[in-house]
Each structure stands twice: as structure tokens, then as C-alpha cells.
Design an enzyme around this catalytic site. Sequence first.
Site, PDB file in Angstrom:
ATOM      1  N   SER A  91      31.446  -2.824   2.816  1.00 32.09           N
ATOM      2  CA  SER A  91      32.668  -3.575   2.522  1.00 32.09           C
ATOM      3  C   SER A  91      33.846  -2.645   2.300  1.00 32.09           C
ATOM      4  O   SER A  91      33.715  -1.585   1.664  1.00 32.09           O
ATOM      5  CB  SER A  91      32.482  -4.443   1.283  1.00 32.09           C
ATOM      6  OG  SER A  91      33.707  -5.034   0.892  1.00 32.09           O
TER       7      SER A  91
ATOM      8  N   TYR B 232      31.445  -6.327  -7.430  1.00 28.68           N
ATOM      9  CA  TYR B 232      31.037  -6.454  -6.034  1.00 28.68           C
ATOM     10  C   TYR B 232      31.195  -5.130  -5.295  1.00 28.68           C
ATOM     11  O   TYR B 232      30.285  -4.679  -4.580  1.00 28.68           O
ATOM     12  CB  TYR B 232      31.877  -7.536  -5.357  1.00 28.68           C
ATOM     13  CG  TYR B 232      31.689  -7.649  -3.866  1.00 28.68           C
ATOM     14  CD1 TYR B 232      30.643  -8.391  -3.327  1.00 28.68           C
ATOM     15  CD2 TYR B 232      32.580  -7.039  -2.983  1.00 28.68           C
ATOM     16  CE1 TYR B 232      30.467  -8.509  -1.953  1.00 28.68           C
ATOM     17  CE2 TYR B 232      32.420  -7.150  -1.619  1.00 28.68           C
ATOM     18  CZ  TYR B 232      31.364  -7.879  -1.107  1.00 28.68           C
ATOM     19  OH  TYR B 232      31.212  -7.979   0.255  1.00 28.68           O
TER      20      TYR B 232
ATOM     21  N   GLU C  38      36.037  -3.214   0.278  1.00 29.66           N
ATOM     22  CA  GLU C  38      36.300  -3.234  -1.156  1.00 29.66           C
ATOM     23  C   GLU C  38      35.883  -1.920  -1.821  1.00 29.66           C
ATOM     24  O   GLU C  38      36.394  -1.573  -2.889  1.00 29.66           O
ATOM     25  CB  GLU C  38      35.578  -4.401  -1.819  1.00 29.66           C
ATOM     26  CG  GLU C  38      36.135  -5.768  -1.455  1.00 29.66           C
ATOM     27  CD  GLU C  38      37.461  -6.074  -2.131  1.00 29.66           C
ATOM     28  OE1 GLU C  38      37.679  -5.579  -3.252  1.00 29.66           O
ATOM     29  OE2 GLU C  38      38.272  -6.803  -1.537  1.00 29.66           O
TER      30      GLU C  38
END
Length: 322
Positions: free
Chosen positions: A125, A149, A127
Site C-alpha cells: 500500500s 493500517y 499508505e
Amino acid sequence: MKKALICGVSGQDGAYLAKFLLGKGYVVCGTSRDAQMSSFHNLTRLGICNRINLESVAINDFRSVLQALMKIQPDEVYNLAGQSSVGLSFQQPVETLDSISVGTLNFLEAIRFYSKPIKFYNAGSSECFGDTGGTPADESAPFRPRSPYAVAKSAAFWEVANYREAYGMFACSGILFNHESPLRPERFVTKKIVAAACRIASGSDEKLYLGNISIRRDWGWAPEYIEAMWLMMQQDIPDDFVIATGESYSLEKFVDVAFSCVGLNWRDHVVIDKTLLRPTDLMVGHGNPAKACEKLGWQARYKMHDVVRLMVNAQLNADAPL
């Protein structure tokens, strides 16, 4: 005929990947924690549910994962499972870390234990990078995760890298920036915006409540990103790739485009709600997909404006292609 195992087949990416691989002539198996009770709504929407072999697997249980590998004997494993919402991860940090980092580790260790030439794809990801600022993030950019996450995804990424280097496994991570489609559930802000705009255009007097609309993201079209996953798995040497459009836009601009698609001014219908702000959030997400373009021959054809238009069209027209 190749056989693929898709963990998380009921999600947006899993469903599109299943359809893509069926088109390539694969035998496709998909997993869910309880395959007998899961609805597999996205597979049904794509018209492929009866073409997928479905199995129950608990990814945080090593024995369950190993049994699935031994039963299915896949050539390729795509790990798209685990808690997938950044916002929800602040409320469920333990479940998020367990389902992503422990789940990934169980697959890597089970493949190593099974000793078969199985290729493994891990859903990384963007992120993990945190706030990219003014520099688009490529594969060498440092990780500065700003959510539970992102922390879990960062751990999973390094697990994959470790098993690849330590045991010579074909294991790779796709570091995907935001990618959207009509299959997104409304807990994702992009679908929340599109669905609300379409309801308001149809006569609803509701207001759309949003948090920080000044954040910027690199938004792409999910069905395109699926092809990039597959291309990674067809390489002779496993490697990690950033998958992105290379363009970044504010959430405010996303909202503006969505409401403009249905002939409305978003300022008349949107309310900023401070209770929707996250404890920490990254201001800018921006990817550099040059490596994927050079080595995979992959490049995003759809950019943010196209993505919004496609999502709005699908929301308004039941017969629109997904």
C-alpha cells in the site's frame, strides 16, 4: 492451465483479479473466512461467481493456510485479504495488524514449508510512505506509516522482502496507490461521495458530511491495477513495484468533479464535519510509476477525472459496465 489462489476474492481487487485471470485461462480459486456464508456480492455483480472454486480459509491460522495450499496446489497466490480500511484501522488496530501482517507471514511460511514452486503476490500500500510531500514516491522512498493500517502493510512488505532474500522465494509486493471502482463499498470516501452526489441529483435533500477535503491522493482505476499485479507475477525475477497514475489531486477536486458530473455545485451540498478527522492523516499521496512502465510495460490510461466519471456512470446506470 495455471491455477491461481486469490485470498480476499470477495473484495474489489479480488473480484476484478478473478475476472481477469479467468480471461487468461486460469483455474481460479478464492478464499473467504466462511465460504458457505459469504455472499460474494462482487463476484455476482461481475457474473463470475459460479466460475470460481471457493474455499474457507482463516489467514491468521497457519494450519488453515497450509491445508489450503496443499489442497488447491496453486501456481500463483495473490494475497489481497485483511482489513482494508485506513479509517477503520484506528478503531480496530489489533485486528488490522493480525489480519495483514500475521496473515501474510502465514502464507510465506506455509509456501516455504510446502516446498513447491509457488509464486506469491502481496498487496502492499502507498499508505506505507506516509506523506510524500512534493516528491512522488518510488520504490526507494522511505516508509513513514501514519496509521495502524500502514504499519501493518509496512510489516507485511518487509516480511515479503525477507523471505525473498533469505529463501529465494518468488515473492513480490505491489505498492498500489489509491485505485477506485464501482465495487468499492461506501465506507471508502470515494464511493461515499459518488453515491451521495447521485442520490442528491435524483432528489434527495441529504447533506454529504466529509472530513479533511484538502488532502491529495493519486487516484487510479482498479481494473487497470489488476493487470499490473499479474504482470509482476510473470517476471523472471521477483521485484516490488509502485503502481500509480503519477498525478495527485485534492479530495475537494474529486468532490467537485463528482458533483459536476450530475450537474450540481458541491458547495451547496457538502458539510465539513470535524468528527470525521483522523488522529493522523497524510496530506499528500503521489506515486512515481516509472519502474512499472519500464519493466512491466504498464501505464495508467485512466486518471482521476476518468475514474470519477466511470463511477458516477455506473452508479446512475445499472447496466453500465463495471
